[in-house]
Design a protein around this motif. Structure first.
Motif, short mmCIF file in Angstrom:
data_model
loop_
_atom_site.label_atom_id
_atom_site.label_comp_id
_atom_site.label_asym_id
_atom_site.label_seq_id
_atom_site.Cartn_x
_atom_site.Cartn_y
_atom_site.Cartn_z
N VAL A 159 0.83 -1.20 0.00
CA VAL A 159 0.00 0.00 0.00
C VAL A 159 0.87 1.25 0.00
CG1 VAL A 159 -1.61 1.37 1.37
CG2 VAL A 159 -2.02 -1.07 1.06
N LEU A 160 1.94 1.23 0.81
CA LEU A 160 2.83 2.38 0.87
C LEU A 160 3.54 2.61 -0.46
CD1 LEU A 160 3.48 4.43 3.07
CD2 LEU A 160 5.58 3.17 3.53
N GLU A 161 3.94 1.51 -1.12
CA GLU A 161 4.53 1.64 -2.45
C GLU A 161 3.54 2.27 -3.42
OE1 GLU A 161 7.72 -2.04 -2.74
OE2 GLU A 161 5.63 -2.40 -3.30
N GLY A 162 2.28 1.87 -3.30
CA GLY A 162 1.25 2.45 -4.16
C GLY A 162 1.05 3.92 -3.89
N LEU A 163 1.10 4.32 -2.61
CA LEU A 163 0.99 5.74 -2.26
C LEU A 163 2.11 6.54 -2.93
CD1 LEU A 163 0.14 5.56 1.56
CD2 LEU A 163 -1.36 6.43 -0.24
N ALA A 164 3.33 6.00 -2.86
CA ALA A 164 4.46 6.68 -3.49
C ALA A 164 4.28 6.76 -4.99
CB ALA A 164 5.76 5.96 -3.14
N LEU A 165 3.85 5.65 -5.59
CA LEU A 165 3.68 5.60 -7.05
C LEU A 165 2.60 6.57 -7.51
CD1 LEU A 165 4.72 3.97 -9.52
CD2 LEU A 165 2.81 2.41 -9.15
N LEU A 203 -3.80 -6.51 -5.12
CA LEU A 203 -4.59 -5.28 -5.19
C LEU A 203 -4.03 -4.17 -4.30
CD1 LEU A 203 -8.23 -6.70 -5.13
CD2 LEU A 203 -7.17 -5.43 -7.02
N ALA A 204 -3.12 -4.53 -3.38
CA ALA A 204 -2.67 -3.56 -2.37
C ALA A 204 -1.97 -2.35 -2.99
CB ALA A 204 -1.74 -4.25 -1.36
N THR A 205 -1.10 -2.58 -3.97
CA THR A 205 -0.39 -1.45 -4.59
C THR A 205 -1.34 -0.55 -5.39
OG1 THR A 205 1.69 -2.68 -4.67
CG2 THR A 205 1.49 -0.79 -6.14
N PRO A 206 -2.22 -1.11 -6.25
CA PRO A 206 -3.21 -0.25 -6.89
C PRO A 206 -4.07 0.52 -5.90
CG PRO A 206 -3.12 -2.36 -8.01
CD PRO A 206 -2.28 -2.49 -6.77
N ALA A 207 -4.43 -0.13 -4.78
CA ALA A 207 -5.23 0.56 -3.77
C ALA A 207 -4.45 1.72 -3.17
CB ALA A 207 -5.63 -0.42 -2.67
N GLY A 208 -3.17 1.53 -2.93
CA GLY A 208 -2.34 2.61 -2.41
C GLY A 208 -2.25 3.77 -3.37
N ALA A 209 -2.14 3.47 -4.66
CA ALA A 209 -2.09 4.53 -5.67
C ALA A 209 -3.38 5.33 -5.69
CB ALA A 209 -1.81 3.92 -7.05
N TRP A 210 -4.50 4.65 -5.52
CA TRP A 210 -5.78 5.37 -5.48
C TRP A 210 -5.85 6.25 -4.22
CZ3 TRP A 210 -9.81 5.10 -1.87
CH2 TRP A 210 -10.96 5.81 -2.24
#
Length: 245
Positions: A115-121, A171-178
């Motif tokens: 999730v944190l990686e997604g937030l950064a991305l 789904l965790a990384t896409p969720a973080g990006a959202w």
């Protein structure tokens, strides 16, 4: 561009979990799960040493990183002893022993990190930088889901549980990006450092106690288990070094 990147990352995560599921389905071939486990153990060691620990030290400093990562490692060891779960060797078709909570802890740490990686991305505006970070995430995404599914499989988890967890982690990384478009990211460096240190402690403990030492105690197939562990270590070390540059 970002939706395409997130779709590719999701597919990579699914691929890693499905490979682990395929190995579990190979009746009478427990050795494949052993090799998958030692590969994941080597990959976790390299990820902790070359990626997570440097990130934690950069954001928190050595003392705080050591307190968080070392504290969690010792806490997991205490929970293991408290619950009286011995790390037994694999015999025949019996699942591998170990901490009853290790799969849950591993899944939680990987999920939060993803999730944190997604937030950064999702928070990066530059297309080139965003693509570079996406490649770095992609290089270990399948390994993460593979390692988690292998750990679950060796503890006797059902196919449905393995698939469900694989989908959630993918789904965790896409969720973080959202979430990046919704959340206030102030103070994210402290959060990132704390989570990196905690994940490093988790990876080191599980690699040692669940994935490597119990397997390597058994003489049968030891050479191939060591080879798989080295392959996992080298692969993630190379990925981390390229990410650093």
């Amino acid at each position: 561009m970002l939706p395409t990147i997130l779709l590719v990352l999701f597919a990579a995560g699914l691929a890693g979990g499905l490979v682990a599921l395929f190995l579990k389905k190979q009746a009478g071939k427990t050795s494949w799960l052993c090799l998958g486990g030692t590969f994941a153990g080597g990959a976790f060691l390299a990820s902790a040493i070359f990626e997570l620990i440097p990130e934690a030290v950069c954001d928190l400093g050595w003392l705080k990183a050591l307190l968080v990562g070392g504290g969690l490692l010792l806490g997991l060891r205490w929970l293991d002893r408290r619950a009286h779960h011995a790390h037994a060797e694999i015999h025949g078709h019996h699942p591998h022993g170990g901490s009853a909570s290790s799969s849950l802890v591993l899944g939680g740490m990987l999920g939060l990190h993803s999730v944190l990686e997604g937030l950064a991305l999702g928070s990066i505006q530059s297309g080139a930088v965003q693509q570079a970070l996406a490649v770095a995430i992609l290089m270990h995404k399948a390994t993460d889901t593979f390692a988690l599914a292998i750990t679950m499989g060796r503890k006797g988890a059902s196919h449905g549980a393995m698939i469900g967890v694989t989908v959630l982690l993918s789904l965790a990384t896409p969720a973080g990006a959202w979430l990046a478009s919704q959340a206030d990211l102030s103070g994210a460096h402290q959060l990132h450092g704390t989570l990196s240190a905690a994940t490093a402690g988790t990876f080191l403990y599980l690699a040692y106690s669940d994935l490597l030492v119990p397997e390597l105690k058994e003489k049968e197939g030891r050479f191939w288990k060591i080879a798989a562990a080295v392959a996992g270590f080298v692969l993630l070390a190379v990925v981390a070094s390229r990410h650093a540059h």
